[in-house]
Design an enzyme around this catalytic site. Structure first.
Site, PDB file in Angstrom:
ATOM      1  N   SER A 152    -110.547  29.770  20.893  1.00 36.27           N
ATOM      2  CA  SER A 152    -109.810  30.060  22.125  1.00 36.27           C
ATOM      3  C   SER A 152    -109.025  28.889  22.693  1.00 36.27           C
ATOM      4  O   SER A 152    -108.258  29.088  23.647  1.00 36.27           O
ATOM      5  CB  SER A 152    -110.768  30.588  23.202  1.00 36.27           C
ATOM      6  OG  SER A 152    -110.999  31.966  23.019  1.00 36.27           O
ATOM      7  N   LYS A 155    -105.305  29.223  23.244  1.00 30.46           N
ATOM      8  CA  LYS A 155    -104.719  29.775  24.464  1.00 30.46           C
ATOM      9  C   LYS A 155    -103.895  28.725  25.212  1.00 30.46           C
ATOM     10  O   LYS A 155    -102.975  29.072  25.966  1.00 30.46           O
ATOM     11  CB  LYS A 155    -105.810  30.336  25.377  1.00 30.46           C
ATOM     12  CG  LYS A 155    -106.477  31.615  24.884  1.00 30.46           C
ATOM     13  CD  LYS A 155    -107.477  32.132  25.902  1.00 30.46           C
ATOM     14  CE  LYS A 155    -108.082  33.479  25.492  1.00 30.46           C
ATOM     15  NZ  LYS A 155    -109.049  33.370  24.397  1.00 30.46           N
ATOM     16  N   SER A 327    -110.980  32.687  29.835  1.00 35.72           N
ATOM     17  CA  SER A 327    -110.732  32.914  28.414  1.00 35.72           C
ATOM     18  C   SER A 327    -110.436  34.386  28.173  1.00 35.72           C
ATOM     19  O   SER A 327    -111.034  35.046  27.326  1.00 35.72           O
ATOM     20  CB  SER A 327    -111.933  32.462  27.560  1.00 35.72           C
ATOM     21  OG  SER A 327    -111.542  32.274  26.215  1.00 35.72           O
TER      22      SER A 327
END
Length: 490
Positions: A152, A155, A327
């Site tokens: 993640s 991102k 997230s």
């Protein structure tokens, strides 16, 4: 008290005229000030028990879980950790702001971080990069140019690309337009569109209110409803398949396709978010006195259709912050597709990946070995280096790129918010480390900023793969970030 009042009366009667005028002026000013202050308090309210209700409601709504299943107890608010950004990094060559604080040395950081990077909990593959935000100089690196699966933390790249392409004030519209034989609900790609009660920027209820008013003003009490999802193209399913961490990709959905009342974290998702959203919209219109013929059907809006109602998402800056703090995979994928649309690419996984890659390249970031496969980091085909992430964070603090600042303000605060809420309970980095987490099976990563012991703002990225103990890997990563925050390292 009677004696006091008698004395005051006698004093007033015997006081000179000019002194009486002065007393009247002071008293009038005091009353005026009190009225103004009372008005200001009322305007800022409503208040309850000494706290503004809006602030209390916002505090109560702070998330307790994240898109990566991190959860933990509530903690008091963190001290400000963005103040060190004043004068950053464009103060190159200057001594104002944080650039005046001494920078750690390469040798000092190496002595501190190298032993921690050898922790067995980090698995066989690990890389690190620490950059001085004020100068852009890399102060520590270990295999920093090798690309690894970031999970993640990708991102951060998605967010920077979207902000670069669209700007922090951009909003995503969901509209209702006239169709050939009724009205068309047109999805713009806003995953925050909600059908729930509340005061959200993008409310399906607000859109239904406006639509019903417009139709009644035209003398229309019965119509057909079509919904248009053509803004997106390509496969709707993420490569991981149906999953509780992400809904099918659709330009039209409400509440991220969630089948419960959650607004973050894993949840059962709709198999057809667009049809569900249109069905909910039809029900809301019926409640407002507009009859809908049959069930809503998929279709396309006419090329020059008249817009009769619209609601807009929060600004892109808020979407970025929510995506990073929690997230949020659905928002991240939407940001990637919005980047594609702004760049003339198809709003598909492939088009979004190309658009994000192109934007990162234009930002002058080190793209050697990088591969962007999706916007959320759920795809293991994503590959980025620690150097790319650390330099991206430093670029976000550059006064020359103010549009990127939400990348920093959206980072979870260690021990206090988002996916770092339950971490750093006993670490010195609590409250001074801000970082994006990354977690997949066998992959753990952490990238963010820390203010070191001397007040210098540093950007860091730590990527690992092949980890067998996710909790152990997280603890090792947290120790690395805490060491950056606690280091004078000279």
């Amino acid at each position: 008290m009677p004696e006091a009042r008698t004395w005051q009366f006698r004093w007033w009667r015997n006081a000179p005229r000019e002194q009486r005028r002065t007393v009247r002026f002071v008293a009038a000013s005091a009353v005026t000030g009190l009225v103004v202050a009372t008005g200001a308090v009322a305007a800022a309210g409503p208040w309850d028990s000494g706290q503004r209700k809006a602030e209390r409601a916002r505090a109560a709504a702070v998330p307790t879980t994240g898109g990566e299943r991190h959860a933990g107890p509530r903690h008091p608010l963190a001290a400000p950790v963005l103040a060190p950004l004043d004068g950053q990094p464009g103060a190159r060559g200057g001594k104002s702001g944080r650039a005046a604080a001494p920078a750690p040395t390469r040798e000092g950081l190496t002595d501190t971080l190298k032993p921690l990077l050898e922790d067995e909990g980090l698995g066989p593959d690990r890389s690190a990069s620490v950059v001085d935000v004020a100068t852009g100089e890399q102060l520590y690196g270990a295999d920093q140019d090798t690309a690894y699966t970031p999970a993640s933390t990708v991102k951060l790249a998605t967010a920077a690309a979207a902000l670069s392409a669209l700007g922090p004030d951009h909003r995503i519209d969901t509209t209702v337009v006239t169709g050939k034989d009724g009205i068309v609900l047109v999805g713009g790609g806003d995953p925050t569109l909600t059908a729930r009660q509340g005061t959200a920027d993008a409310s399906l209820r607000t859109l239904a209110d406006a639509t019903a008013r417009a139709l009644k003003a035209r003398g229309t009490a019965r119509t057909k409803l079509t919904y248009d999802t053509s803004r997106y193209s390509g496969p709707t399913q993420h490569v991981i398949g149906p999953n509780e961490n992400i809904a099918p990709m659709s330009a039209l959905m409400v509440d991220e396709g969630r089948q419960d009342d959650s607004d973050r974290g894993p949840a059962e998702r709709s198999a057809d978010p667009a049809a569900d959203a249109a069905g909910e919209f039809a029900s809301l219109l019926r409640e407002r006195g507009v009859e809908i013929d049959g069930d809503p059907s998929g279709g396309s809006a006419p090329a020059k259709a008249e817009r009769i109602a619209v609601v807009s998402s929060p600004p892109l800056s808020a979407l970025v912050e929510r995506s990073l703090t929690n997230s949020d995979n659905d928002i991240a994928e939407a940001l990637a597709r919005q980047t594609a649309l702004a760049s003339g690419q198809p709003a598909s996984f492939e088009g979004a990946a190309k658009a994000v890659t192109d934007r990162l390249t234009k930002l002058g970031l080190p793209m050697s070995g990088a591969r962007i496969a999706d916007g959320s980091g759920l795809d293991r085909a994503d590959q980025v280096s620690a150097a790319l992430l650390s330099r991206l964070l430093a670029r976000a603090a550059d006064p020359g790129h103010p549009e990127l600042r939400p990348v920093l303000t959206g980072l979870p605060v260690a021990g206090f918010s988002g996916t770092l809420r339950s971490r750093y309970a006993d670490e010195a980095g609590r409250g001074t480390v801000r970082a994006k987490t990354g977690t997949l099976t066998g992959v753990n990563s952490l990238a963010g900023t820390a203010v070191d012991a001397d007040g210098r703002l540093l950007a860091f990225a730590f990527l690992t793969s092949g980890t067998g103990d996710p909790d152990g890997a997280q603890r090792a990563l947290d120790r690395l970030a805490t060491a950056v925050a606690g280091c004078g390292c000279r």
